[in-house]
Motif scaffolding. Structure first.
Motif, PDB file in Angstrom:
ATOM      1  N   LYS A 216       0.857  -1.186   0.000  1.00 46.65           N
ATOM      2  CA  LYS A 216       0.000   0.000   0.000  1.00 46.65           C
ATOM      3  C   LYS A 216       0.888   1.229   0.000  1.00 46.65           C
ATOM      4  CE  LYS A 216      -3.932   2.138   2.361  1.00 46.65           C
ATOM      5  NZ  LYS A 216      -4.620   2.379   1.073  1.00 46.65           N
ATOM      6  N   LEU A 217       0.579   2.185  -0.876  1.00 43.61           N
ATOM      7  CA  LEU A 217       1.391   3.384  -1.026  1.00 43.61           C
ATOM      8  C   LEU A 217       0.578   4.622  -0.661  1.00 43.61           C
ATOM      9  CD1 LEU A 217       3.079   2.578  -4.467  1.00 43.61           C
ATOM     10  CD2 LEU A 217       4.019   2.197  -2.190  1.00 43.61           C
ATOM     11  N   PRO A 218       1.243   5.777  -0.514  1.00 37.94           N
ATOM     12  CA  PRO A 218       0.491   7.018  -0.303  1.00 37.94           C
ATOM     13  C   PRO A 218      -0.531   7.242  -1.412  1.00 37.94           C
ATOM     14  CG  PRO A 218       2.831   7.363   0.083  1.00 37.94           C
ATOM     15  CD  PRO A 218       2.694   5.977  -0.461  1.00 37.94           C
ATOM     16  N   GLU A 219      -1.622   7.866  -1.068  1.00 43.95           N
ATOM     17  CA  GLU A 219      -2.749   8.029  -1.998  1.00 43.95           C
ATOM     18  C   GLU A 219      -2.326   8.658  -3.332  1.00 43.95           C
ATOM     19  OE1 GLU A 219      -7.070  10.272  -1.952  1.00 43.95           O
ATOM     20  OE2 GLU A 219      -6.233   9.590  -0.045  1.00 43.95           O
ATOM     21  N   ALA A 220      -1.485   9.684  -3.275  1.00 41.59           N
ATOM     22  CA  ALA A 220      -1.054  10.355  -4.510  1.00 41.59           C
ATOM     23  C   ALA A 220      -0.241   9.420  -5.395  1.00 41.59           C
ATOM     24  CB  ALA A 220      -0.237  11.597  -4.169  1.00 41.59           C
ATOM     25  N   ALA A 223      -2.527   6.919  -7.096  1.00 40.91           N
ATOM     26  CA  ALA A 223      -3.273   7.575  -8.183  1.00 40.91           C
ATOM     27  C   ALA A 223      -2.438   7.633  -9.454  1.00 40.91           C
ATOM     28  CB  ALA A 223      -3.695   8.969  -7.757  1.00 40.91           C
ATOM     29  N   LYS A 224      -1.150   7.916  -9.310  1.00 40.39           N
ATOM     30  CA  LYS A 224      -0.245   7.945 -10.466  1.00 40.39           C
ATOM     31  C   LYS A 224      -0.182   6.581 -11.151  1.00 40.39           C
ATOM     32  CE  LYS A 224       3.120  11.523  -9.163  1.00 40.39           C
ATOM     33  NZ  LYS A 224       4.542  11.757  -8.828  1.00 40.39           N
ATOM     34  N   LEU A 225      -0.091   5.546 -10.343  1.00 32.93           N
ATOM     35  CA  LEU A 225       0.009   4.198 -10.896  1.00 32.93           C
ATOM     36  C   LEU A 225      -1.295   3.773 -11.563  1.00 32.93           C
ATOM     37  CD1 LEU A 225       2.050   2.376  -8.098  1.00 32.93           C
ATOM     38  CD2 LEU A 225       2.882   3.528 -10.146  1.00 32.93           C
ATOM     39  N   LYS A 226      -2.416   4.099 -10.954  1.00 31.22           N
ATOM     40  CA  LYS A 226      -3.714   3.751 -11.535  1.00 31.22           C
ATOM     41  C   LYS A 226      -3.935   4.455 -12.872  1.00 31.22           C
ATOM     42  CE  LYS A 226      -6.291   2.470  -7.367  1.00 31.22           C
ATOM     43  NZ  LYS A 226      -6.290   1.040  -7.723  1.00 31.22           N
ATOM     44  N   GLU A 232      -4.426  -2.536 -12.506  1.00 28.88           N
ATOM     45  CA  GLU A 232      -3.341  -3.170 -11.746  1.00 28.88           C
ATOM     46  C   GLU A 232      -3.389  -2.735 -10.292  1.00 28.88           C
ATOM     47  OE1 GLU A 232      -1.435  -5.917 -12.529  1.00 28.88           O
ATOM     48  OE2 GLU A 232      -0.033  -4.877 -13.853  1.00 28.88           O
ATOM     49  N   LYS A 233      -3.378  -3.709  -9.377  1.00 21.65           N
ATOM     50  CA  LYS A 233      -3.372  -3.393  -7.954  1.00 21.65           C
ATOM     51  C   LYS A 233      -1.965  -3.010  -7.495  1.00 21.65           C
ATOM     52  CE  LYS A 233      -7.470  -6.049  -6.705  1.00 21.65           C
ATOM     53  NZ  LYS A 233      -8.059  -7.040  -5.781  1.00 21.65           N
ATOM     54  N   THR A 234      -1.897  -2.289  -6.398  1.00 26.32           N
ATOM     55  CA  THR A 234      -0.618  -1.749  -5.930  1.00 26.32           C
ATOM     56  C   THR A 234       0.449  -2.834  -5.710  1.00 26.32           C
ATOM     57  OG1 THR A 234      -1.711   0.158  -4.926  1.00 26.32           O
ATOM     58  CG2 THR A 234       0.491  -0.384  -4.127  1.00 26.32           C
ATOM     59  N   PRO A 235       0.151  -3.947  -5.011  1.00 24.69           N
ATOM     60  CA  PRO A 235       1.208  -4.955  -4.819  1.00 24.69           C
ATOM     61  C   PRO A 235       1.736  -5.510  -6.137  1.00 24.69           C
ATOM     62  CG  PRO A 235      -0.631  -5.366  -3.337  1.00 24.69           C
ATOM     63  CD  PRO A 235      -1.088  -4.318  -4.306  1.00 24.69           C
ATOM     64  N   ALA A 236       0.870  -5.591  -7.151  1.00 26.81           N
ATOM     65  CA  ALA A 236       1.291  -6.156  -8.440  1.00 26.81           C
ATOM     66  C   ALA A 236       2.393  -5.330  -9.086  1.00 26.81           C
ATOM     67  CB  ALA A 236       0.100  -6.269  -9.378  1.00 26.81           C
ATOM     68  N   TRP A 237       2.408  -4.019  -8.831  1.00 24.86           N
ATOM     69  CA  TRP A 237       3.448  -3.170  -9.399  1.00 24.86           C
ATOM     70  C   TRP A 237       4.841  -3.614  -8.958  1.00 24.86           C
ATOM     71  CZ3 TRP A 237       3.664   0.875 -12.866  1.00 24.86           C
ATOM     72  CH2 TRP A 237       2.430   1.308 -13.381  1.00 24.86           C
ATOM     73  N   ALA A 238       4.963  -4.073  -7.718  1.00 20.27           N
ATOM     74  CA  ALA A 238       6.259  -4.545  -7.222  1.00 20.27           C
ATOM     75  C   ALA A 238       6.719  -5.769  -8.004  1.00 20.27           C
ATOM     76  CB  ALA A 238       6.161  -4.874  -5.732  1.00 20.27           C
ATOM     77  N   PHE A 239       5.775  -6.643  -8.336  1.00 19.93           N
ATOM     78  CA  PHE A 239       6.120  -7.834  -9.109  1.00 19.93           C
ATOM     79  C   PHE A 239       6.390  -7.486 -10.571  1.00 19.93           C
ATOM     80  CE2 PHE A 239       3.360  -9.735  -5.677  1.00 19.93           C
ATOM     81  CZ  PHE A 239       4.405 -10.346  -5.005  1.00 19.93           C
ATOM     82  N   ARG A 240       5.619  -6.567 -11.136  1.00 21.34           N
ATOM     83  CA  ARG A 240       5.857  -6.151 -12.523  1.00 21.34           C
ATOM     84  C   ARG A 240       7.229  -5.492 -12.661  1.00 21.34           C
ATOM     85  NH1 ARG A 240       2.157  -9.574 -14.107  1.00 21.34           N
ATOM     86  NH2 ARG A 240      -0.015  -8.853 -13.929  1.00 21.34           N
ATOM     87  N   PHE A 241       7.651  -4.761 -11.618  1.00 25.57           N
ATOM     88  CA  PHE A 241       8.994  -4.178 -11.607  1.00 25.57           C
ATOM     89  C   PHE A 241      10.036  -5.274 -11.765  1.00 25.57           C
ATOM     90  CE2 PHE A 241      12.747  -3.402  -8.918  1.00 25.57           C
ATOM     91  CZ  PHE A 241      13.294  -2.303  -9.564  1.00 25.57           C
ATOM     92  N   LEU A 282       7.620   4.668 -11.266  1.00 23.49           N
ATOM     93  CA  LEU A 282       7.720   3.877 -10.034  1.00 23.49           C
ATOM     94  C   LEU A 282       8.982   4.229  -9.251  1.00 23.49           C
ATOM     95  CD1 LEU A 282       6.077   1.666  -8.592  1.00 23.49           C
ATOM     96  CD2 LEU A 282       7.579  -0.025  -9.651  1.00 23.49           C
ATOM     97  N   LEU A 283      10.097   4.380  -9.940  1.00 26.08           N
ATOM     98  CA  LEU A 283      11.335   4.735  -9.250  1.00 26.08           C
ATOM     99  C   LEU A 283      11.260   6.157  -8.701  1.00 26.08           C
ATOM    100  CD1 LEU A 283      14.008   3.079 -11.567  1.00 26.08           C
ATOM    101  CD2 LEU A 283      13.185   2.282  -9.343  1.00 26.08           C
ATOM    102  N   GLY A 284      10.497   7.021  -9.376  1.00 30.05           N
ATOM    103  CA  GLY A 284      10.265   8.369  -8.851  1.00 30.05           C
ATOM    104  C   GLY A 284       9.469   8.325  -7.563  1.00 30.05           C
ATOM    105  N   ILE A 285       8.481   7.437  -7.500  1.00 24.33           N
ATOM    106  CA  ILE A 285       7.695   7.246  -6.270  1.00 24.33           C
ATOM    107  C   ILE A 285       8.601   6.737  -5.148  1.00 24.33           C
ATOM    108  CG2 ILE A 285       5.931   5.765  -5.221  1.00 24.33           C
ATOM    109  CD1 ILE A 285       4.390   6.016  -7.898  1.00 24.33           C
ATOM    110  N   ALA A 286       9.478   5.800  -5.491  1.00 23.28           N
ATOM    111  CA  ALA A 286      10.410   5.272  -4.499  1.00 23.28           C
ATOM    112  C   ALA A 286      11.302   6.381  -3.947  1.00 23.28           C
ATOM    113  CB  ALA A 286      11.269   4.172  -5.123  1.00 23.28           C
TER     114      ALA A 286
END
Length: 379
Positions: A216-220, A223-226, A232-241, A282-286
Motif C-alpha cells: 500500500k502506497l500514499p494516496e497520490a 493515483a499515479k500508478l492507476k 493493476e493493484k498496488t502490490p502487483a506493481w512490485a512484481f511487474r517491476f 515507479l522509481l520516482g515514487i520510491a
C-alpha cells in the motif's frame, strides 16, 4: 502461472516463502497447520512448484510443517529449498549435524535447492574459513545427490557479496537477494544484481514487497500508478517491476494469508514487465518515499575529522535502513561485525564532522538517536 527456465527445470516464476506462514494466536512459533495445508494445496493446484523454508523460520518449525504438508504430494511435483543457518555464528562448526537434521525435519532424502543463508558482514569471514568445512561439506552433498542445486542468499553489502563470489562464485548456481523498487537504489540492489550477472548467476528475489511496505502506497502515488495501469493493484506493481529485470528467475513471496496467495497467483498468470515510462514513474515514487532519509553521499569528509575514527557514512546508511524499516534485523546484524568502540554510541557529540559535511547533516543527533534505537532493540 508464468514459468522460468532454470537449467533443465521449469520453475514457477512465483515461489512460496515460508517465513510468514499463518500462525495461531499471534505466536510466530505456532504455525496453523490446517491453514498452511489449504494454502499449499491452492498453490500446487495453481502452478507454484517452488517452496522455500529455512532452519530458523517460525522458531525452527517451518521446516517441520513444510515437511509434513509437502509429503502429501509426489516428491517430483515440487522443488524444496532450505538453507544452512550461518546467520548464527554458533552453527558454523555444525554443518553436518544441521544438514542431517534438516533432511529429517523436511521429511526428504534430498533438497532441490540449498543455500548458504544470509551472507553478510557478520559471517563472511566464518563462511570463508576452511576450518569450518561448510563449503567442502555442501559440495560433497551436491556430489552425492543430496543437494541438487547450490546457491546463497545475502543481506550484506556489495563488497561482502563480492568477497563471497570471488571465493565460491564458480560453484554458485543461483543467488538470492533483497530486490524491490525501494532497495533498487536504497540497498544498492541494482549493483548487487549486476554483480550476479557478471558471474552469470541467475537471480532469486526475496522481499519483493519490502515486508509489506509496498503493498500500500500514499494516496497520490497510487493515483499515479492507476493512471498508467487502471486495472493493476498496488502490490502487483512490485512484481511487474521485477518482471522487467532480465536476470530474475525466481520471485519469493512470504504469503501469510489465503487472500495474499490468491492475489499474487492472479498477478503471475501474466508476464507484464514495466515500460520505461512506468519504470521511471515507479522509481520516482520510491525516491519520494525515501525523502526522509539522511542525504549522505559517502564523501568521507566527516571521517577525517572524527576523533573516534567512526565510519560515519556506513553508520548513517544503517541508520537510514533502520529508520525506514521501523526496526528490523539488518542494522543490528551489520553492527555485530563492528567493534563496540566504533558503534554509534561511541559518538561524543563534538560536531567536528558536521563542520565539514557538504550535506549539512546533523550527524551527532543521528548517532544519538541510532544508539537509543539499538538499545531498545536489545531489550
Amino acid at each position: 502461472m508464468v514459468t522460468k527456465k532454470f537449467q533443465d527445470l521449469e520453475l514457477s516464476a512465483l515461489g512460496l516463502g515460508t517465513m510468514r506462514l499463518p500462525v495461531i494466536d499471534g505466536d510466530d512459533s505456532k504455525i496453523d497447520e490446517e491453514k498452511t495445508k489449504e494454502m499449499v494445496a491452492y498453490a500446487m493446484g495453481n502452478g507454484i512448484n517452488y517452496y522455500d523454508t529455512a532452519w530458523g523460520y517460525h522458531s525452527g518449525n517451518s521446516e517441520i510443517i513444510m515437511g509434513k504438508v509437502l509429503s502429501d504430494y509426489p516428491r517430483d511435483s515440487y522443488y524444496l529449498a532450505t538453507k544452512f543457518p550461518g546467520y548464527d555464528l554458533s552453527n558454523m562448526d555444525k554443518v553436518e549435524d544441521i544438514f542431517e537434521k534438516q533432511l529429517e525435519k523436511c521429511n526428504t532424502e534430498y533438497f532441490d535447492f540449498y543455500l548458504f543463508h544470509n551472507v553478510c558482514e557478520m559471517n563472511i569471514d566464518a563462511y570463508l574459513n576452511e576450518e569450518y568445512g561448510i563449503y567442502k561439506y555442501l559440495m560433497e552433498q551436491k556430489k552425492n545427490g543430496r543437494i541438487r542445486h547450490l546457491g546463497f542468499s545475502a543481506h550484506g553489502d556489495y563488497n561482502v557479496i563480492k568477497r563471497f563470489l570471488e571465493a565460491y562464485g564458480k560453484d554458485m548456481e543461483f543467488g538470492q537477494l533483497q530486490v524491490n523498487y525501494i532497495d533498487w537504489s536504497f540497498q544498492e540492489a541494482k549493483e548487487k544484481a549486476g554483480l550476479l550477472e557478471e558471474y552469470n548467476i541467475p537471480l532469486w528475489v526475496m522481499e519483493p514487497l519490502r515486508g509489506g511496505k509496498l503493498a500500500k502506497l500514499p494516496e497520490a502515488a497510487e493515483a499515479k500508478l492507476k493512471n498508467l495501469r487502471p486495472g493493476e493493484k498496488t502490490p502487483a506493481w512490485a512484481f511487474r517491476f521485477l518482471q522487467a529485470i532480465p536476470n530474475v528467475t525466481m520471485i519469493l513471496s512470504g504469503m501469510s494469508s489465503f487472500e495474499q496467495l490468491k492475489e499474487n497467483i492472479r498477478t503471475f498468470e501474466t508476464d507484464k514487465p514495466l515500460s520505461s515510462e512506468e519504470m521511471d514513474t515507479l522509481l520516482g515514487i520510491a525516491e519520494g518515499m525515501l525523502k526522509g532519509a539522511l542525504p549522505c553521499t559517502a564523501c568521507h569528509y566527516c571521517t577525517s575529522h572524527c576523533p573516534k575514527e567512526l565510519d560515519i557514512p556506513m553508520l548513517l546508511g544503517l541508520y537510514n535502513e533502520h529508520s525506514f524499516s521501523d526496526g528490523g534485523f539488518i542494522a543490528p546484524m551489520a553492527l555485530m561485525s563492528v567493534p563496540e568502540e566504533k558503534h554509534p554510541s561511541a559518538c561524543i557529540g563534538c560536531r567536528s564532522c558536521e563542520a565539514v559535511c557538504p550535506q549539512q547533516i546533523k550527524i551527532s543527533e543521528a548517532m544519538s538517536d541510532f544508539a537509543k534505537r539499538m538499545e531498545l532493540s536489545e531489550m
